[in-house]
Structures are given as structure tokens and as C-alpha cells.
Design a protein around this motif. Structure first.
Motif, PDB file in Angstrom:
ATOM      1  N   SER A 166      71.367  37.412  33.498  1.00  0.00           N
ATOM      2  CA  SER A 166      72.083  36.155  33.316  1.00  0.00           C
ATOM      3  C   SER A 166      73.486  36.421  32.773  1.00  0.00           C
ATOM      4  CB  SER A 166      71.272  35.227  32.399  1.00  0.00           C
ATOM      5  OG  SER A 166      71.781  33.912  32.404  1.00  0.00           O
ATOM      6  N   LEU A 167      73.871  35.750  31.699  1.00  0.00           N
ATOM      7  CA  LEU A 167      75.150  36.041  31.046  1.00  0.00           C
ATOM      8  C   LEU A 167      75.266  37.528  30.752  1.00  0.00           C
ATOM      9  CD1 LEU A 167      77.701  35.571  29.279  1.00  0.00           C
ATOM     10  CD2 LEU A 167      76.172  34.800  27.464  1.00  0.00           C
ATOM     11  N   GLY A 168      74.154  38.155  30.382  1.00  0.00           N
ATOM     12  CA  GLY A 168      74.155  39.590  30.128  1.00  0.00           C
ATOM     13  C   GLY A 168      74.550  40.393  31.347  1.00  0.00           C
ATOM     14  N   GLY A 196      70.210  38.189  38.132  1.00  0.00           N
ATOM     15  CA  GLY A 196      70.621  36.801  37.981  1.00  0.00           C
ATOM     16  C   GLY A 196      72.015  36.649  37.406  1.00  0.00           C
ATOM     17  N   GLN A 197      72.939  37.477  37.843  1.00  0.00           N
ATOM     18  CA  GLN A 197      74.312  37.479  37.305  1.00  0.00           C
ATOM     19  C   GLN A 197      75.132  36.330  37.885  1.00  0.00           C
ATOM     20  OE1 GLN A 197      76.466  41.170  38.012  1.00  0.00           O
ATOM     21  NE2 GLN A 197      78.434  40.109  37.961  1.00  0.00           N
ATOM     22  N   PRO A 198      75.839  35.562  37.047  1.00  0.00           N
ATOM     23  CA  PRO A 198      76.759  34.541  37.566  1.00  0.00           C
ATOM     24  C   PRO A 198      77.980  35.200  38.209  1.00  0.00           C
ATOM     25  CG  PRO A 198      76.332  34.249  35.202  1.00  0.00           C
ATOM     26  CD  PRO A 198      75.829  35.597  35.578  1.00  0.00           C
ATOM     27  N   VAL A 226      71.670  30.572  38.976  1.00  0.00           N
ATOM     28  CA  VAL A 226      72.797  31.139  38.231  1.00  0.00           C
ATOM     29  C   VAL A 226      73.727  32.009  39.086  1.00  0.00           C
ATOM     30  CG1 VAL A 226      73.432  32.649  36.298  1.00  0.00           C
ATOM     31  CG2 VAL A 226      71.675  30.900  36.001  1.00  0.00           C
ATOM     32  N   PRO A 227      73.228  32.827  40.038  1.00  0.00           N
ATOM     33  CA  PRO A 227      74.172  33.587  40.865  1.00  0.00           C
ATOM     34  C   PRO A 227      75.122  32.716  41.681  1.00  0.00           C
ATOM     35  CG  PRO A 227      71.990  34.553  41.001  1.00  0.00           C
ATOM     36  CD  PRO A 227      71.834  33.249  40.280  1.00  0.00           C
ATOM     37  N   HIS A 228      74.849  31.424  41.759  1.00  0.00           N
ATOM     38  CA  HIS A 228      75.701  30.517  42.531  1.00  0.00           C
ATOM     39  C   HIS A 228      76.569  29.643  41.628  1.00  0.00           C
ATOM     40  CE1 HIS A 228      73.500  31.818  46.069  1.00  0.00           C
ATOM     41  NE2 HIS A 228      72.431  31.771  45.292  1.00  0.00           N
ATOM     42  N   ILE A 229      76.679  30.042  40.363  1.00  0.00           N
ATOM     43  CA  ILE A 229      77.539  29.382  39.387  1.00  0.00           C
ATOM     44  C   ILE A 229      78.696  30.315  39.042  1.00  0.00           C
ATOM     45  CG2 ILE A 229      77.692  28.546  37.013  1.00  0.00           C
ATOM     46  CD1 ILE A 229      74.760  27.735  37.210  1.00  0.00           C
ATOM     47  N   PRO A 230      79.947  29.816  39.081  1.00  0.00           N
ATOM     48  CA  PRO A 230      80.374  28.545  39.660  1.00  0.00           C
ATOM     49  C   PRO A 230      80.303  28.590  41.179  1.00  0.00           C
ATOM     50  CG  PRO A 230      82.275  29.832  39.046  1.00  0.00           C
ATOM     51  CD  PRO A 230      81.071  30.596  38.552  1.00  0.00           C
ATOM     52  N   ASN A 231      80.542  27.460  41.833  1.00  0.00           N
ATOM     53  CA  ASN A 231      80.476  27.404  43.285  1.00  0.00           C
ATOM     54  C   ASN A 231      81.435  28.412  43.907  1.00  0.00           C
ATOM     55  OD1 ASN A 231      78.610  25.328  43.186  1.00  0.00           O
ATOM     56  ND2 ASN A 231      80.176  23.727  43.318  1.00  0.00           N
TER      57      ASN A 231
END
Length: 298
Positions: A166-168, A196-198, A226-231
Motif C-alpha cells: 500500500s502506502l509502504g 498494492g502500490q498506488p 489502490v493501484p488505480h489511485i489516483p486515476n
């Protein structure tokens, strides 16, 4: 001729059993077992107040160097970011692992900050989310820099393994890039796997990151939001290479697709019509990432 036919058949059988779709160049690099049994426990361990439990459960003679906890930014939100350094003598590796999102509220806040707040110049090129960049720099200067320099000075032949969820994952991506940019370790000694990296930076950042290291993989789970944030395209945010996409199941033996021909590809998770699952984000390789890490990876 029969020997050649047998060899080709054996290779074909191997692909069928593993149910893997990959580009030829990826055969020598991404490996499900490494991502599942080595890097993933290292990423999950960052959620624990005592990462040594996971390290001892999954690695021989693993040694936690230090865990660092800091406020992610100066905005007064009390977001706590965390990371640790460790030594894996049996694997000839120095480890940097970054903790992902704590709680759904912070997950939403990450998306907001990545999309709407300012970007900052990145040392390797391009721009990155200021929130992610500030979080990494604060952790780095709070002790990680000293630990990494010491561990590599005393183990100069070791690889550098960098990971996070994620954020990590975003902070891990920046850490790997920073280490190569500052010649702390060469790109061929750095291995990066995130989960799951943004989206972390803009297109020039993605291009620069791609050029820094060959062993760089973003593992994604089905409809993980989450990988699709931001668009895609918003403020020119774009992923770097290379996505490893597990559609639906992540059980042992599950099929996956390595998309290395482009930074983002419709052959991987971008090709899904709906990518809005929080559950798929929290669960990788059939484990609730944070709970499994907190429980000592058992």
C-alpha cells in the motif's frame, strides 16, 4: 529430433503447470515463490511492532536492525508511517521494508493527498507525490540512512531488498530509486517488489525509475482499488514497470501475468472494468497483510 520435441514438450508442460503468462525476458527475474515466501513476509512484518517475529519465523538467522516510526507529514493529521531495516545473512541481503496504510480513513486520505496536493521534484527525475516523498525522506533521515550505510559497509557484497504494501509500496519504490540515484548500491544489486502500490509519481518519474533497476515489480491483486489511485493521467500520475497481475486467486499455483512491455497495460489490472475492491487490497497471497504481519507471519 525426438530429444528436441521432448524438451519443447517439457517446457510447455512447465508453463501449463505454473499457469503463468510472461514475456520471455521475465523468466529469469520475477518468481512467484520469491514474491510469496520471501518479499511478502518482509512486507507484512512492517505492520508488527516487533518485525523480528516474522523475520525469525521465515528466515534463518535474520537480524532486525531497527524499526522507525515517524509522523508521515507536517499537516498535523497524526498519520504514522513506519519502516524497518534488517539483515538476512542466509540470503545475502540487506532489507528495507515500509508499512502500508493503517485504517480505512488513512487509505482515503492517501488518495486525496496523492491527487490534490502538490508534487515535488525527485532526485532520479520527474515528480512524485509530495506526501509520499515527505514520508520517505522523514523515515530515511530518522535512522534508515545510517542503518543502510552501516549494513552495506559491513556486508558490501549483499543485495538490497526493498518492499512494502500500500502506502509502504510507494515509499519502497522511492527508497529503491533513492539508493540507486545516490550510488549507495548499484541498480543490479537492488531488488524491489511492492504489493498494492498506488501511483507514486508522474510519467518522467516512471521513465527514470524504469532505467534505474531491472528487478522492479508491482504485484497487484485482482480488483485492488489502490493501484488505480489516483486515476491514470490525473496530474500525469503513472506507474513504473513492471506490473505482476494476479487475477482473482492468489493461492499457491495461481496464474499471473507479467506486463513488462509498458509501464501500464490493459493486459494487466488496467484492463478490468471495475477496480474498486478494498478487500482485494487488504488480502494478498490469501493473507490479511496487516493481521498476518502482526501475528508474526504464522
Amino acid at each position: 529430433m525426438r530429444s528436441l520435441t521432448f524438451a519443447v514438450s517439457l517446457v510447455s508442460l512447465t508453463f501449463i503447470q505454473a499457469r503463468v503468462i510472461v514475456d520471455p525476458l521475465d523468466l529469469a527475474t520475477y518468481d512467484d515463490s520469491t514474491a510469496r515466501t520471501s518479499f511478502f513476509p518482509l512486507a507484512a512484518a512492517a505492520y508488527s511492532t516487533n518485525p523480528q517475529k516474522c523475520l525469525s519465523a521465515k528466515f534463518s538467522n535474520a537480524q532486525l536492525r531497527r524499526q522507525v516510526n515517524v509522523q508521515c507529514d507536517s499537516g498535523g493529521k497524526n498519520d504514522i508511517c513506519s519502516a524497518y531495516t534488517a539483515l538476512l545473512p542466509a540470503n545475502n541481503a540487506v532489507v528495507l521494508s515500509f508499512r502500508g496504510t493503517q485504517g480505512f480513513l488513512q487509505l482515503i486520505e492517501e488518495a486525496d493527498k496523492s491527487v490534490f496536493q502538490s508534487q515535488s521534484q525527485w532526485i532520479a527525475g520527474g515528480k512524485v507525490s509530495k506526501y509520499f516523498g515527505d514520508a520517505f525522506n522523514t523515515l530515511w533521515n530518522a535512522g534508515m540512512k545510517d542503518d543502510v550505510n552501516y549494513l552495506l559497509h559491513t556486508n558490501p557484497t549483499f543485495e538490497v531488498w526493498v518492499t512494502g504494501h500500500s502506502l509502504g509500496g510507494s515509499m519502497a519504490s522511492l527508497a529503491a530509486s533513492y539508493i540507486v540515484s545516490n550510488q549507495i548500491a548499484p541498480g543490479n544489486k537492488v531488488k524491489l517488489i511492492t504489493y498494492g502500490q498506488p501511483r507514486t509519481g508522474n510519467t518522467p518519474f516512471a521513465v527514470a525509475h524504469d532505467a534505474q533497476m531491472a528487478y522492479s515489480y508491482r504485484v497487484t491483486h485482482n480488483r485492488d482499488v489502490v493501484p488505480h489511485i489516483p486515476n491514470e493521467g490525473m496530474e500525469d500520475y503513472k506507474h513504473h514497470k513492471a506490473e505482476v497481475f494476479y487475477k482473482e486467486s492468489m493461492k499457491p499455483g495461481a496464474s499471473y501475468k507479467v506486463c513488462s512491455s509498458a509501464d501500464e497495460s490493459n493486459d494487466c489490472s488496467n484492463g478490468l472494468l471495475i477496480t474498486a475492491s478494498v478487500s482485494d487490497h487488504l488480502t494478498y497471497f490469501t493473507k490479511d497483510v496487516s493481521q498476518w504481519g502482526e501475528a508474526g507471519c504464522n
